[in-house]
Structure formats: structure tokens, C-alpha cells
Scaffold this active site. Structure first.
Site: not given
Ligand code: AMP
Length: 222
Positions: A22, A97, A136, A163, A174
Site C-alpha cells: 500500500k 479497519r 522488511r 519497524r 497483525r
């Protein structure tokens, strides 16, 4: 990519699981339409970095991969969409969400006299999401994401970091909360004929081409 974006307002919702690409596609849309990219996750991370009361409250929730309350998130998006830079349109990423957030956004859009032109859904299988997220790296300045092993941000030269919520203990929660609470929200927009579903696997360029075509209304909703 077409040379000129269409005239007038463009209100877009970018949908997809964490790790679906995204952020990358939002940058393409932002550059093309020259409208703000409103990412609720980035807004929360900015609050955490600034050490605000909201940031202090949100930090452990993000670290655990859970959701911040609907009340807080709805208040945040209400304030943000009323800012003057949103006048020409916006790209929302990371909101709504939950079903109550979607209902609140409907009310807000009506109040603002706006409607979504398209909901762009980047679809990626769960196994690939888990693999992408756990390796990532991200630029702490611009939040662009990079594959494992990359040393520095291509734009800023900043050393990349992981992160907190991309650490293994937060990645699975998540995805699970996304499947449970966020996937059902898509049906809300499907019912309105707004969703363009795009395969989020493939080269960034190929996906961008499809995203721009969908945003320009050339891809039929499913
Ligand atoms: P993201 O960068 O979109 O993956 O968001 C990072 C984290 O911020 C999420 O895992 C949630 O903890 C929180 N968050 C962002 N947007 C929302 C939202 N609309 N509702 C609840 N929590 C959110």
C-alpha cells in the site's frame, strides 16, 4: 502512465493487508494526482515519535500488532480530512479497519459532501505477507519500505531500521486481526460497486500501472 491526471476531485481508498504494498502504491498515486496520502499508521507513528499523550497510549498497542480504539481513530481521521490540503482530494490508507470505522467514515464523507471514487484492494496471499513483513526494513524519515539486506533509503540515504511491529512476535497478530476485523469491511464497499481488486504480486511497475488504471476508473469494479 497517462501524462495528465483527470480534472477535479479524486477520493481514493487504498486497501490491503500489512505488507501488501500500500505504501509503495500510495506514493505513486500521490505523485500522479498530487493529493495527500493519509496513512493512519504513519500518523500514529508520528505521535509516538513526538512523545504526545496519544503516542504514549498508542505505542504498546502498535508494538503488539493490535488495533487502536475506533474512537481515537475516528477522531483522528475526522480532523485530518477537514484540513485544507484535502480540498482537491485524498488517498486514505489504513482506515477504515473495522466496521464501525467504515460507518463513521460514511457519515463523515456525507458531511463533507464527498464520495469515494474507487477502493483499490491489493490482494496478497497470507504466506507471502508473513514472509514480506518479517524481513522488511523502513526509512525512518519517509517510511518507504525496502527488502531485507538494503542498507540505506534510496531517497534520503538514511540507514534503514526494522519497524517494531514488523518483529516476528507482532507480525502474525497483525495479519490475524486484519483477517478478522478488516477483510469484512471490504464487503461494505463491494456492495457499493467501488472495489477494484488487484493482484499485489508482481513487479512494482506492473502493479502501479493497474492501480493507476483503477484510480482513473478504467477497471471495472467487482
Ligand atoms: P499500518 O502502518 O497501517 O500497518 O498501521 C500500523 C499500526 O497502527 C496498526 O497495526 C495499528 O496498531 C495502528 N492503526 C493504524 N490505523 C488504524 C486504524 N484505522 N484502526 C486501528 N488501529 C490502527
Amino acid at each position: 502512465m497517462a501524462a495528465q491526471p483527470p480534472e477535479g476531485l479524486v477520493n481514493l481508498l487504498l486497501y490491503g493487508a500489512p505488507g501488501s504494498g500500500k505504501g509503495t502504491q500510495a506514493n505513486v498515486l500521490r505523485a500522479y494526482f498530487r493529493i495527500p496520502h493519509i496513512a493512519t499508521g504513519d500518523m500514529l507513528r508520528a505521535e509516538i515519535a513526538a512523545g504526545t499523550e496519544l503516542g504514549l497510549q498508542a505505542q504498546p498497542i502498535l508494538a503488539a500488532g493490535k488495533y487502536v480504539s475506533d474512537e481515537i481513530m475516528i477522531g483522528m481521521i475526522r480532523n485530518r480530512l477537514r484540513q485544507p490540503d484535502c480540498d482537491p482530494g485524498f488517498i486514505i490508507d489504513g482506515f477504515p479497519r473495522t466496521v464501525p470505522q467504515a460507518a463513521a467514515l460514511d457519515d463523515l464523507m456525507r458531511e463533507l459532501g464527498r464520495a469515494f471514487d474507487r477502493v483499490i484492494y491489493l490482494k496478497v496471499p497470507v504466506e507471502e505477507l508473513l514472509q514480506r513483513l518479517s524481513g522488511r526494513l523502513v526509512c525512518p524519515r519517509c517510511q518507504r519500505t525496502y527488502p531485507p539486506g538494503t542498507a540505506a533509503c534510496a531517497i534520503h540515504g538514511t540507514p534503514l531500521v526494522q519497524r517494531e511491529d514488523d518483529k516476528p512476535e507482532a507480525v502474525r497478530p497483525r495479519i490475524e486481526i486484519y483477517l478478522e476485523k478488516t477483510v469484512p469491511v471490504l464487503d461494505h464497499y463491494r456492495g457499493e460497486g467501488l472495489v477494484s481488486e488487484i493482484d499485489g504480486r508482481g513487479t512494482i511497475e506492473e502493479i502501479s500501472r493497474q492501480v493507476l488504471a483503477a484510480a482513473n476508473g478504467k477497471v471495472k469494479a467487482q
